[in-house]
Motif scaffolding. Structure first.
Motif, PDB file in Angstrom:
ATOM      1  N   PRO A   2       0.795  -1.228   0.000  1.00  7.41           N
ATOM      2  CA  PRO A   2       0.000   0.000   0.000  1.00  7.41           C
ATOM      3  C   PRO A   2       0.826   1.276   0.000  1.00  7.41           C
ATOM      4  O   PRO A   2       0.362   2.309  -0.474  1.00  7.41           O
ATOM      5  N   GLU A   3       2.048   1.236   0.503  1.00 10.29           N
ATOM      6  CA  GLU A   3       2.868   2.456   0.519  1.00 10.29           C
ATOM      7  C   GLU A   3       3.196   2.919  -0.902  1.00 10.29           C
ATOM      8  O   GLU A   3       3.348   4.115  -1.149  1.00 10.29           O
ATOM      9  N   PHE A   4       3.291   2.009  -1.841  1.00 11.05           N
ATOM     10  CA  PHE A   4       3.543   2.386  -3.229  1.00 11.05           C
ATOM     11  C   PHE A   4       2.283   2.966  -3.871  1.00 11.05           C
ATOM     12  O   PHE A   4       2.360   3.818  -4.754  1.00 11.05           O
ATOM     13  N   ALA A   5       1.130   2.498  -3.438  1.00  9.98           N
ATOM     14  CA  ALA A   5      -0.126   3.003  -3.995  1.00  9.98           C
ATOM     15  C   ALA A   5      -0.267   4.493  -3.728  1.00  9.98           C
ATOM     16  O   ALA A   5      -0.701   5.245  -4.612  1.00  9.98           O
ATOM     17  N   GLN A   6       0.114   4.961  -2.549  1.00  9.09           N
ATOM     18  CA  GLN A   6       0.016   6.386  -2.241  1.00  9.09           C
ATOM     19  C   GLN A   6       0.968   7.192  -3.115  1.00  9.09           C
ATOM     20  O   GLN A   6       0.619   8.284  -3.582  1.00  9.09           O
ATOM     21  N   LYS A   7       2.140   6.665  -3.377  1.00  8.02           N
ATOM     22  CA  LYS A   7       3.085   7.356  -4.266  1.00  8.02           C
ATOM     23  C   LYS A   7       2.507   7.471  -5.672  1.00  8.02           C
ATOM     24  O   LYS A   7       2.625   8.522  -6.316  1.00  8.02           O
ATOM     25  N   LEU A   8       1.883   6.404  -6.140  1.00  3.79           N
ATOM     26  CA  LEU A   8       1.278   6.441  -7.469  1.00  3.79           C
ATOM     27  C   LEU A   8       0.102   7.403  -7.515  1.00  3.79           C
ATOM     28  O   LEU A   8      -0.102   8.091  -8.512  1.00  3.79           O
ATOM     29  N   THR A   9      -0.662   7.500  -6.448  1.00  4.12           N
ATOM     30  CA  THR A   9      -1.769   8.458  -6.385  1.00  4.12           C
ATOM     31  C   THR A   9      -1.243   9.878  -6.524  1.00  4.12           C
ATOM     32  O   THR A   9      -1.819  10.694  -7.256  1.00  4.12           O
ATOM     33  N   THR A  10      -0.151  10.176  -5.851  1.00  9.01           N
ATOM     34  CA  THR A  10       0.457  11.504  -5.948  1.00  9.01           C
ATOM     35  C   THR A  10       0.906  11.787  -7.375  1.00  9.01           C
ATOM     36  O   THR A  10       0.675  12.881  -7.905  1.00  9.01           O
ATOM     37  N   ILE A  11       1.506  10.804  -8.021  1.00  4.82           N
ATOM     38  CA  ILE A  11       1.939  10.967  -9.413  1.00  4.82           C
ATOM     39  C   ILE A  11       0.719  11.183 -10.312  1.00  4.82           C
ATOM     40  O   ILE A  11       0.722  12.054 -11.183  1.00  4.82           O
ATOM     41  N   GLN A  12      -0.341  10.410 -10.090  1.00  6.45           N
ATOM     42  CA  GLN A  12      -1.542  10.559 -10.898  1.00  6.45           C
ATOM     43  C   GLN A  12      -2.157  11.949 -10.741  1.00  6.45           C
ATOM     44  O   GLN A  12      -2.621  12.538 -11.723  1.00  6.45           O
ATOM     45  N   GLN A  13      -2.160  12.469  -9.549  1.00  6.72           N
ATOM     46  CA  GLN A  13      -2.694  13.817  -9.338  1.00  6.72           C
ATOM     47  C   GLN A  13      -1.878  14.848 -10.107  1.00  6.72           C
ATOM     48  O   GLN A  13      -2.436  15.794 -10.688  1.00  6.72           O
ATOM     49  N   SER A  14      -0.569  14.664 -10.151  1.00  3.99           N
ATOM     50  CA  SER A  14       0.287  15.569 -10.932  1.00  3.99           C
ATOM     51  C   SER A  14      -0.001  15.443 -12.424  1.00  3.99           C
ATOM     52  O   SER A  14       0.004  16.441 -13.154  1.00  3.99           O
ATOM     53  N   LEU A  15      -0.247  14.229 -12.881  1.00  5.18           N
ATOM     54  CA  LEU A  15      -0.556  14.022 -14.298  1.00  5.18           C
ATOM     55  C   LEU A  15      -1.885  14.676 -14.676  1.00  5.18           C
ATOM     56  O   LEU A  15      -2.010  15.232 -15.775  1.00  5.18           O
ATOM     57  N   ILE A  16      -2.855  14.629 -13.788  1.00  2.00           N
ATOM     58  CA  ILE A  16      -4.136  15.283 -14.064  1.00  2.00           C
ATOM     59  C   ILE A  16      -3.937  16.787 -14.184  1.00  2.00           C
ATOM     60  O   ILE A  16      -4.491  17.438 -15.084  1.00  2.00           O
ATOM     61  N   ALA A  17      -3.131  17.351 -13.302  1.00  2.00           N
ATOM     62  CA  ALA A  17      -2.829  18.789 -13.388  1.00  2.00           C
ATOM     63  C   ALA A  17      -2.100  19.103 -14.686  1.00  2.00           C
ATOM     64  O   ALA A  17      -2.369  20.122 -15.338  1.00  2.00           O
ATOM     65  N   LEU A  18      -1.187  18.238 -15.087  1.00  2.00           N
ATOM     66  CA  LEU A  18      -0.457  18.431 -16.347  1.00  2.00           C
ATOM     67  C   LEU A  18      -1.418  18.424 -17.534  1.00  2.00           C
ATOM     68  O   LEU A  18      -1.317  19.274 -18.431  1.00  2.00           O
ATOM     69  N   MET A  19      -2.385  17.510 -17.540  1.00  2.00           N
ATOM     70  CA  MET A  19      -3.351  17.486 -18.635  1.00  2.00           C
ATOM     71  C   MET A  19      -4.161  18.773 -18.675  1.00  2.00           C
ATOM     72  O   MET A  19      -4.479  19.276 -19.749  1.00  2.00           O
ATOM     73  N   GLY A  20      -4.485  19.314 -17.513  1.00  2.00           N
ATOM     74  CA  GLY A  20      -5.185  20.594 -17.475  1.00  2.00           C
ATOM     75  C   GLY A  20      -4.352  21.704 -18.085  1.00  2.00           C
ATOM     76  O   GLY A  20      -4.861  22.555 -18.827  1.00  2.00           O
ATOM     77  N   GLU A  21      -3.065  21.712 -17.784  1.00  2.00           N
ATOM     78  CA  GLU A  21      -2.188  22.726 -18.367  1.00  2.00           C
ATOM     79  C   GLU A  21      -2.063  22.546 -19.876  1.00  2.00           C
ATOM     80  O   GLU A  21      -2.067  23.525 -20.629  1.00  2.00           O
ATOM     81  N   LEU A  22      -1.971  21.297 -20.325  1.00  2.00           N
ATOM     82  CA  LEU A  22      -1.886  21.034 -21.759  1.00  2.00           C
ATOM     83  C   LEU A  22      -3.165  21.451 -22.483  1.00  2.00           C
ATOM     84  O   LEU A  22      -3.120  21.862 -23.646  1.00  2.00           O
TER      85      LEU A  22
END
Length: 81
Positions: A51-71
């Protein structure tokens, strides 16, 4: 039952703030690539044993969503985003 909007029939698609751009715009391709990466990370997260890796991936996914908004935001709308 139709699920199409028929707004992309002229070779354009929507960006944020009701802006339009051509479907072959590099920002649209980039959004698709980032979305595919996000989906792969979601699939990976669903199959993780630690589960500790899942939280890291969630953080990365949130950054990717923000990146798509910027794009999906034209430079002239950046202050609105």
């Amino acid at each position: 039952m139709s699920i199409t909007t028929k707004t992309g029939d002229d070779g354009e698609t929507c960006l944020l703030f009701s802006r339009r751009t051509r479907k072959d715009d590099p920002r649209i391709a980039a959004c698709g690539d980032v979305d595919e990466l996000n989906a792969a990370l979601g699939w990976t997260k669903a199959h993780l044993q630690q589960p500790e890796f899942a939280q890291k991936l969630t953080t990365i996914q949130q950054s990717l969503i923000a990146l798509m908004g910027e794009l999906a935001t034209l430079p002239e709308d950046a202050s609105r985003y």
